[in-house]
Motif scaffolding. Structure first.
Motif, PDB file in Angstrom:
ATOM      1  N   UNK B   3       0.864  -1.162   0.000  1.00  0.00           N
ATOM      2  CA  UNK B   3       0.000   0.000   0.000  1.00  0.00           C
ATOM      3  C   UNK B   3       0.907   1.220   0.000  1.00  0.00           C
ATOM      4  N   UNK B   4       0.844   2.047  -0.995  1.00  0.00           N
ATOM      5  CA  UNK B   4       1.747   3.190  -0.978  1.00  0.00           C
ATOM      6  C   UNK B   4       1.560   4.088  -2.168  1.00  0.00           C
ATOM      7  N   UNK B   5       2.243   5.181  -2.144  1.00  0.00           N
ATOM      8  CA  UNK B   5       2.278   6.028  -3.325  1.00  0.00           C
ATOM      9  C   UNK B   5       3.598   6.760  -3.304  1.00  0.00           C
ATOM     10  N   UNK B   6       4.084   7.129  -4.469  1.00  0.00           N
ATOM     11  CA  UNK B   6       5.386   7.776  -4.563  1.00  0.00           C
ATOM     12  C   UNK B   6       5.220   9.082  -5.288  1.00  0.00           C
ATOM     13  N   UNK B   7       5.782  10.129  -4.717  1.00  0.00           N
ATOM     14  CA  UNK B   7       5.659  11.430  -5.335  1.00  0.00           C
ATOM     15  C   UNK B   7       6.917  11.705  -6.141  1.00  0.00           C
ATOM     16  N   UNK B  55       5.684  -0.529   2.464  1.00  0.00           N
ATOM     17  CA  UNK B  55       5.891  -1.856   1.894  1.00  0.00           C
ATOM     18  C   UNK B  55       6.235  -2.751   3.069  1.00  0.00           C
ATOM     19  N   UNK B  56       5.538  -3.845   3.204  1.00  0.00           N
ATOM     20  CA  UNK B  56       5.819  -4.757   4.313  1.00  0.00           C
ATOM     21  C   UNK B  56       6.097  -6.148   3.774  1.00  0.00           C
ATOM     22  N   UNK B  57       7.253  -6.694   4.110  1.00  0.00           N
ATOM     23  CA  UNK B  57       7.565  -8.066   3.711  1.00  0.00           C
ATOM     24  C   UNK B  57       7.815  -8.873   4.977  1.00  0.00           C
ATOM     25  N   UNK B  58       6.985  -9.849   5.218  1.00  0.00           N
ATOM     26  CA  UNK B  58       7.108 -10.716   6.390  1.00  0.00           C
ATOM     27  C   UNK B  58       7.319  -9.894   7.662  1.00  0.00           C
ATOM     28  N   UNK B  59       6.550  -8.831   7.780  1.00  0.00           N
ATOM     29  CA  UNK B  59       6.608  -8.043   9.000  1.00  0.00           C
ATOM     30  C   UNK B  59       7.673  -6.959   9.017  1.00  0.00           C
ATOM     31  N   UNK B  60       8.532  -6.913   7.964  1.00  0.00           N
ATOM     32  CA  UNK B  60       9.555  -5.860   7.922  1.00  0.00           C
ATOM     33  C   UNK B  60       9.005  -4.714   7.080  1.00  0.00           C
ATOM     34  N   UNK B  69      18.086  -3.370   4.764  1.00  0.00           N
ATOM     35  CA  UNK B  69      18.844  -4.449   4.122  1.00  0.00           C
ATOM     36  C   UNK B  69      18.090  -5.764   4.245  1.00  0.00           C
ATOM     37  N   UNK B  70      17.431  -5.936   5.377  1.00  0.00           N
ATOM     38  CA  UNK B  70      16.663  -7.156   5.591  1.00  0.00           C
ATOM     39  C   UNK B  70      15.508  -7.223   4.590  1.00  0.00           C
ATOM     40  N   UNK B  71      14.880  -6.046   4.361  1.00  0.00           N
ATOM     41  CA  UNK B  71      13.790  -5.983   3.393  1.00  0.00           C
ATOM     42  C   UNK B  71      14.311  -6.351   2.001  1.00  0.00           C
ATOM     43  N   UNK B  72      15.479  -5.777   1.641  1.00  0.00           N
ATOM     44  CA  UNK B  72      16.047  -6.058   0.313  1.00  0.00           C
ATOM     45  C   UNK B  72      16.427  -7.529   0.182  1.00  0.00           C
ATOM     46  N   UNK B  73      16.831  -8.122   1.282  1.00  0.00           N
ATOM     47  CA  UNK B  73      17.183  -9.542   1.243  1.00  0.00           C
ATOM     48  C   UNK B  73      15.920 -10.387   1.066  1.00  0.00           C
ATOM     49  N   UNK B  74      14.815  -9.969   1.721  1.00  0.00           N
ATOM     50  CA  UNK B  74      13.568 -10.739   1.634  1.00  0.00           C
ATOM     51  C   UNK B  74      12.975 -10.649   0.231  1.00  0.00           C
ATOM     52  N   UNK B  75      13.148  -9.488  -0.431  1.00  0.00           N
ATOM     53  CA  UNK B  75      12.503  -9.248  -1.731  1.00  0.00           C
ATOM     54  C   UNK B  75      13.582  -9.061  -2.799  1.00  0.00           C
ATOM     55  N   UNK B  76      13.856 -10.104  -3.558  1.00  0.00           N
ATOM     56  CA  UNK B  76      14.879 -10.035  -4.616  1.00  0.00           C
ATOM     57  C   UNK B  76      14.331  -9.321  -5.836  1.00  0.00           C
TER      58      UNK B  76
END
Lengths: 266, 469
Positions: B3-7, B55-60, B69-76
């Protein structure tokens, strides 16, 4: 149009020389260079030349290929020889065979010129032997490892290694991109070898501008790709691809002792 | 997940986009060029941060900056151009790059690299030592996927991973993605190719920064009206050739002097290649004005080489290329290379268009009507309004506009024959329809056309012949 690469000398073979660890080869190169400068007699220099010839033979490098490395320095060799062999000097006239006025040829200078020219040739040839038998990847790896003690002095060894690696990967890509641009602009009637120097430089503008624009774009994308894979420049695991084996140690010790002995004793 | 938007650039690239990708689910996100797809991909991976939402990946969450970095590791994240994502000089080092960044123990890294390469079907000691520059496009993209899998992500975001590939490589990459899904990874694949959406468990459609569809593939793929509205399908405008134009070209090309481009027993081998296998062997073909030849075959089969030879830019090792009876000189046959937009260089589009004609010494009076007329003519032909575009810098154009502009620079050579190398690569449905219409116009004008393409279906109704290499 083929653009020559500054490296790419590596001849993939499976010989004892190829198998030596690149770190040991770099070390032996240094010892060989030391020996060349340490020895001061023809006997010593010829002994070292013999060692070099044997190494080239073991590495299966064809003689013509081996000598190709001397081509760019022919002028330097010639200059070294001439500068030593001929003289304008009026001292030691007994040694000089006059040719024209004070200009003459000195027999001792001829020998000395040959000696120095051979010495330079051997420096070039031994370096060529290293690049013929060691891939660029192992060389970068080896250099990084040999530099790693500098980390204690806060030299960013990993960053330097990363810069080298990326350069190695992108130089061939950039060259092929430049070749494509040359063909593409020729299709639009561009001529690259016509006219004076200025016209020729101008002719490369339609190649250079898109090449640089693409390079910057590439750099941007690559940086993103690295960041998205968690590269932050520190805390990386270093992997040892190669481990020194007994054979490498034997080469290092045997080679160094032999070369130093020749260099100092002969 | 998103859920998000980017300006960005004073306009909302993405607005109130919310959706979720589950582990083991294959979600395809469809969107036309400029719909905000790539922005979304970079948001998902934490390369960009949303102005609103998260942006939430597995709670991050992307708001937890210390866990980015953890988010980037979770989402390749995989993007379309593999060459710009490969860092290392061997396949092994490339796949190990991510795990090394994560600071894993060497043993764990070795195991992860082997496992990831096996997962994309590229295992083997020899393969691990290869130089990425020596791999095919499909292999490179699979190495990139393996490199991400080695980091044990939960999710893979793939931004048009097959855009630059031939059909064989494309299906191999899709198979690698399917294997990743089976291994329990959540997949978000971004594409504008409807075909690839049919494999998905769920389809999302992004249109002008808004999520306009989220549901089963069947719910959207059959809905032609919706697809057209979102720029995902475009029916090329089929023109009835004008009778006068048809007569005109027929009259011009029936005569004995009709231009002909022919390759007679042409073979070509690249010098300095290790294998002595020629790139092309014994090729015979003839093309007359008003004809259209499709050249098909996998990457590396020699299509581009054939076009380069036909344009007189390289000389065949054997045989001959003839244009109206003599070998063509560079510039006498128009050749539009792959991604021709990368060859634009001048300060304005005008200059870029005139570059070719001036090199070839066309009689163009400076500041005169001829120069202006030529610029207007070629820009109109590619659908760029001359008044708006001719003084623009080629580097300020969007991807689709730049492709059109680059084609215009070749049209300016006013050749009888035009060779197009993968003209639709990377273009969305509207872009592809434009190329189709352009080829249609060129044929109607009596030009002879050769198109090298991985997408022969698109041009099937225009082609007079087809050649497989």
């Amino acid at each position: 149009m083929a653009i020559p690469l500054p490296f790419g000398n590596y001849l993939a073979r499976d010989t004892p020389i190829h198998r030596i660890d690149a770190r040991i080869k770099l070390l032996l190169l240094a010892v060989y260079v030391f020996a060349i400068f340490a020895c001061s007699t023809w006997a010593g220099l010829l002994a070292l030349l013999l060692v070099l010839i044997v190494l080239f033979a073991v590495a299966h490098i064809p003689p013509r290929r081996a000598l190709r490395g001397l081509k760019p320095i022919l002028f330097i060799l010639l200059f070294t020889f001439i500068a030593n062999a001929f003289t304008f000097s009026t001292i030691n006239l007994s040694e000089t065979i006059p040719l024209l006025g004070s200009f003459g040829i000195r027999p001792s200078g001829v020998v000395k010129g040959l000696y120095f020219a051979l010495r330079i040739s051997m420096l070039v040839l031994v370096t060529a032997l290293l690049t013929y038998t060691t891939s660029v990847v192992s060389l970068t790896d080896a250099t990084t490892k040999l530099l790693s003690p500098l980390r204690a002095l806060r030299v960013p060894v990993e960053d330097i290694a990363m810069v080298f690696t990326i350069a190695l990967r992108f130089i061939p890509l950039t060259v092929s991109e430049a070749e494509k641009l040359v063909v593409a602009q020729s299709a639009r009637g561009a001529r690259f070898n016509q006219g004076g120097p200025l016209a020729r430089i101008k002719a490369w503008i339609p190649v250079m501008i898109p090449l640089f624009v693409n390079l910057f774009r590439r750099a941007d994308h690559l940086a993103q790709a690295m960041e998205s894979r968690c590269y932050v420049g520190k805390g990386r695991t270093l992997l040892a691809h190669t481990h020194l084996v007994a054979r490498d140690a034997a080469w290092a010790i045997g080679g160094s002792v032999l070369l130093v002995a020749v260099g100092l004793l002969l | 997940m998103l859920p998000g938007s980017l300006f960005l650039d004073h306009r909302q690239t993405l607005q109130q986009v919310s959706f979720c990708v589950h582990p083991g689910e294959w979600v395809v996100l469809l969107g036309a060029n400029g719909s905000g797809k790539s922005t979304l991909a970079r948001l998902a991976n934490g390369l960009l941060l949303p102005n609103e939402g998260e942006v939430v990946a597995d709670g991050i969450s992307s708001w937890q900056h210390d866990r980015l970095l953890e988010l980037r590791k979770r989402v390749g994240l995989v993007s379309h151009d593999a060459d710009n994502q490969i860092v290392s000089t061997t396949v092994f080092d490339e796949v190990a790059f991510g795990p090394q960044n994560l600071g894993w123990e060497p043993e764990r890294i070795y195991a992860a690299v082997r496992g990831a390469l096996a997962q994309v079907g590229l295992a083997g000691d020899e393969f691990e030592k290869r130089d990425p520059n020596s791999l095919s496009g499909g292999e490179k993209q699979r190495v990139v996927i393996a490199a991400l899998m080695a980091m044990e992500p939960g999710y893979l975001v793939l931004d048009e991973p097959t855009a630059m590939l031939d059909p064989v490589a494309r299906s191999q990459v899709l198979r690698s993605i399917a294997l990743a899904k089976q291994a329990g990874h959540g997949i978000l694949q971004i594409t504008h190719l409807l075909k690839e959406a049919s494999f998905a468990d769920r389809v999302l459609v992004l249109h002008n920064g808004k999520l306009v569809y989220d549901g089963a593939p069947e719910g959207i793929l059959g809905n032609q009206a919706a697809l057209t509205a979102y720029g995902l399908a475009a029916r090329p405008h089929k023109k009835v050739p004008l009778a006068a134009a048809a007569l005109d070209s027929a009259a011009a090309f029936d005569s004995a002097a009709a231009p002909r481009l022919s390759l007679n027993k042409v073979s070509f081998a690249y010098p300095d290649t290790v294998s002595c296998k020629p790139a092309l062997e014994n090729i015979d073909l003839t093309l007359a004005g008003g004809e259209c030849l499709l050249l098909v075959g996998p990457s590396g089969s020699g299509k581009s080489t054939l076009l380069t030879l036909a344009a007189g830019l390289m000389q065949p090792t054997e045989g001959e290329v003839l244009l109206k009876g003599s070998p063509p000189k560079p510039g006498q046959v128009g050749l539009v290379f792959q991604q021709p937009e990368t060859q634009l260089f001048a300060q304005t589009l005008c200059e870029d268009i005139l570059f070719g004609p001036k090199n070839l010494g066309f009689a163009l009076s400076e500041h005169g009507n001829t120069e202006k007329a030529l610029i207007d003519k070629v820009l109109n032909a590619v659908g760029l309004e001359p008044g708006r575009f001719k003084h623009r810098s080629p580097f300020s154009l969007s991807g689709g506009e730049a492709r059109r502009a680059a084609i215009a620079t070749i049209l300016a050579l006013q050749t009888d024959f035009l060779l197009l190398d993968e003209p639709t690569a990377g273009l969305d449905a509207r872009g592809r329809a434009f190329v189709y219409e352009l080829v249609q116009d060129l044929i109607a004008a009596g030009k002879g056309i050769i198109i090298a393409t991985h997408n022969p279906e698109l041009f099937a109704s225009l082609a007079t012949s087809k050649r497989e290499l």
